[in-house]
Design an enzyme around this catalytic site. Structure first.
Site, PDB file in Angstrom:
ATOM      1  N   SER A 114       0.878  -1.173   0.000  1.00  0.00           N
ATOM      2  CA  SER A 114       0.000   0.000   0.000  1.00  0.00           C
ATOM      3  C   SER A 114       0.909   1.215   0.000  1.00  0.00           C
ATOM      4  CB  SER A 114      -0.874   0.004   1.254  1.00  0.00           C
ATOM      5  OG  SER A 114      -1.207   1.329   1.577  1.00  0.00           O
ATOM      6  N   HIS A 132      -0.979  -1.547  -4.548  1.00  0.00           N
ATOM      7  CA  HIS A 132      -2.294  -1.219  -3.971  1.00  0.00           C
ATOM      8  C   HIS A 132      -2.328   0.279  -3.693  1.00  0.00           C
ATOM      9  CE1 HIS A 132      -5.893  -2.099  -1.479  1.00  0.00           C
ATOM     10  NE2 HIS A 132      -5.438  -1.137  -0.684  1.00  0.00           N
ATOM     11  N   ASP A 139      -4.388   3.571  -2.330  1.00  0.00           N
ATOM     12  CA  ASP A 139      -5.476   3.960  -1.431  1.00  0.00           C
ATOM     13  C   ASP A 139      -5.923   5.383  -1.718  1.00  0.00           C
ATOM     14  OD1 ASP A 139      -5.789   1.638   0.348  1.00  0.00           O
ATOM     15  OD2 ASP A 139      -3.696   2.041   0.859  1.00  0.00           O
ATOM     16  N   MET A 165      -8.485   8.281  -0.859  1.00  0.00           N
ATOM     17  CA  MET A 165      -9.383   8.708   0.229  1.00  0.00           C
ATOM     18  C   MET A 165      -9.818  10.145  -0.005  1.00  0.00           C
ATOM     19  SD  MET A 165      -7.440   7.171   3.547  1.00  0.00           S
ATOM     20  CE  MET A 165      -6.495   5.631   3.483  1.00  0.00           C
ATOM     21  N   HIS A 213      -7.993   1.088  -4.509  1.00  0.00           N
ATOM     22  CA  HIS A 213      -8.962   0.947  -3.417  1.00  0.00           C
ATOM     23  C   HIS A 213      -9.595   2.314  -3.179  1.00  0.00           C
ATOM     24  CE1 HIS A 213      -9.380  -0.048   1.211  1.00  0.00           C
ATOM     25  NE2 HIS A 213     -10.534   0.135   0.623  1.00  0.00           N
ATOM     26  N   MET A 245     -11.767   4.715  -1.330  1.00  0.00           N
ATOM     27  CA  MET A 245     -12.457   5.007  -0.071  1.00  0.00           C
ATOM     28  C   MET A 245     -13.071   6.389  -0.211  1.00  0.00           C
ATOM     29  SD  MET A 245      -9.558   3.386   2.391  1.00  0.00           S
ATOM     30  CE  MET A 245      -8.363   3.347   1.061  1.00  0.00           C
ATOM     31  N   MET A 299     -11.617  -5.769   4.800  1.00  0.00           N
ATOM     32  CA  MET A 299     -10.817  -4.847   5.612  1.00  0.00           C
ATOM     33  C   MET A 299     -10.597  -5.450   7.000  1.00  0.00           C
ATOM     34  SD  MET A 299     -10.068  -2.319   3.683  1.00  0.00           S
ATOM     35  CE  MET A 299      -9.244  -1.328   4.945  1.00  0.00           C
ATOM     36  N   GLY A 351      -1.231   1.743   9.589  1.00  0.00           N
ATOM     37  CA  GLY A 351      -0.634   1.602  10.917  1.00  0.00           C
ATOM     38  C   GLY A 351      -1.590   1.189  12.025  1.00  0.00           C
ATOM     39  N   ASP A 365      -6.718  -6.360   3.976  1.00  0.00           N
ATOM     40  CA  ASP A 365      -6.056  -5.047   4.010  1.00  0.00           C
ATOM     41  C   ASP A 365      -6.180  -4.427   5.395  1.00  0.00           C
ATOM     42  OD1 ASP A 365      -5.067  -2.516   3.485  1.00  0.00           O
ATOM     43  OD2 ASP A 365      -6.648  -1.961   2.068  1.00  0.00           O
ATOM     44  N   GLY A 371      -3.229  -3.745   8.908  1.00  0.00           N
ATOM     45  CA  GLY A 371      -2.548  -4.425  10.013  1.00  0.00           C
ATOM     46  C   GLY A 371      -1.938  -5.757   9.631  1.00  0.00           C
ATOM     47  N   GLY A 417       1.238  -2.082   4.314  1.00  0.00           N
ATOM     48  CA  GLY A 417       1.791  -0.724   4.274  1.00  0.00           C
ATOM     49  C   GLY A 417       2.974  -0.620   5.199  1.00  0.00           C
TER      50      GLY A 417
END
Ligand code: DX5
Ligand code: ZN
Length: 232
Positions: free
Chosen positions: A20, A45, A47, A49, A78, A80, A149, A157, A184, A186, A206
Site C-alpha cells: 500500500s 495497492h 489507497d 481517500m 482501493h 475510499m 478490511m 498503521g 487489508d 494491520g 503498508g
C-alpha cells in the site's frame, strides 16, 4: 481487455503481497517503484481517500496516472470515497487495472460492479470490519475481488482485527473459484499466516514494508510467513 489477464495471474501466484503506497516517499515515486520491483513485488495497492467517506485525504487520478507511466505492474485501486461512480471512468483512463468500491459508500453495489466491468477492468467490493458480509451477498457472483478490511478504512498503521478471518473463511467457500480474496490493514509477519490460512490470496501491507530498511527482506519475510501460515 489485456490487463484483466494480470488479475488471473495473481490468483495463480497466491500468496501475493501488495504494498500500500500510503506510506511511501511521494517525493521519489520512481525510486520507490524500482525498490518494490527489485523486491519482487507483483502489483501495487493504491489507497484513494476523499476526506468524506473516511476522515483522511490522500490522492487521486494524477498519482495513479503517474504510477501507470512508471510500471507495468497491475494497479489495484482501493476507492475510499463517496459516490465512486462519478470517478470510475477517470480512474480507468488513469490506468487502474482493478477498481474496488466500498459497499458502505454505494446504494446499489451490483450497478457499480457492472459499471466497472463495462469500462473493461476488474471490479472489487470492499467491506469494513463492522459491516456484515451479508451486505455484499448480491455481488458475490459478479465481482472479481472481495476486499476484506481488517482495520476500519482510513489510516495505515492500525491493529489487525481478527473478524476479517471469519469473513475470509466464509467467503472462501462461497465465492466462485476465480474470485480473488484480499485482506487489508494491520497485515504483518504476525498476522499474515492466519490470513493465508483463512483463504486470502492478496495481502496488502503498508507499514510492514515501508517502515523497513530493506523492502526485499520485508516482502520475503511476509511471503514466507504467509506460506507457513497457509500450510498449517
Ligand atoms: C487503510 C488502507 C490500507 C493501509 C494499510 O485504510 O486501505 O491499505 O494503508 O496499511 P497498514 O499495512 O499499515 O495497516
Ligand atoms: Zn487499502
Amino acid at each position: 481487455m489485456p490487463r484483466r489477464k494480470h488479475l488471473s495471474d495473481l490468483r495463480e501466484a497466491a500468496p501475493v503481497i501488495l504494498p500500500s503506497l500510503l506510506a511511501c516517499d511521494f517525493g521519489n515515486l520512481e525510486r520507490e517503484v524500482e525498490r518494490l520491483q527489485e523486491a519482487g513485488v507483483e502489483a501495487l495497492h493504491l489507497d484513494v481517500m476523499d476526506g468524506r467517506f473516511v476522515p483522511n485525504l490522500t490522492y487521486g487520478m494524477p498519482i495513479v496516472a503517474g504510477l501507470r507511466r512508471l510500471t507495468e505492474m497491475p494497479l489495484d485501486v482501493h476507492l475510499m470515497i463517496e459516490e465512486p461512480q462519478r470517478y470510475l471512468a477517470q480512474f480507468v483512463d488513469a490506468g487502474a487495472d482493478l477498481l474496488t468500491v466500498h459497499v458502505e459508500a454505494v446504494d446499489d453495489p451490483c450497478e457499480v460492479i457492472d459499471q466497472i466491468h463495462q469500462l473493461g477492468i476488474g471490479a472489487g467490493i470492499a467491506l469494513n470490519p463492522a459491516t456484515p458480509v451479508a451486505t455484499i451477498e448480491p455481488v458475490l457472483d459478479s465481482c472479481d475481488l472481495v476486499l476484506v478490511m481488517s482495520v476500519k478504512a482510513g489510516f495505515g498503521g492500525q491493529t489487525f482485527q481478527p473478524v476479517a478471518l471469519e469473513k475470509l473463511q466464509f467467503l472462501r467457500d462461497r465465492v466462485p473459484p476465480t474470485t480473488l480474496l484480499e485482506v487489508d490493514g494491520g497485515v504483518n509477519r504476525e498476522t499474515i499466516g492466519a490470513c493465508a490460512r483463512a483463504g486470502a490470496h492478496l495481502m496488502v501491507a503498508g507499514s510492514a514494508i515501508f517502515g523497513q530498511p530493506s523492502y526485499s527482506s520485508a516482502v520475503t519475510h511476509l511471503i514466507q510467513a504467509a506460506r507457513q501460515g497457509g500450510a498449517t
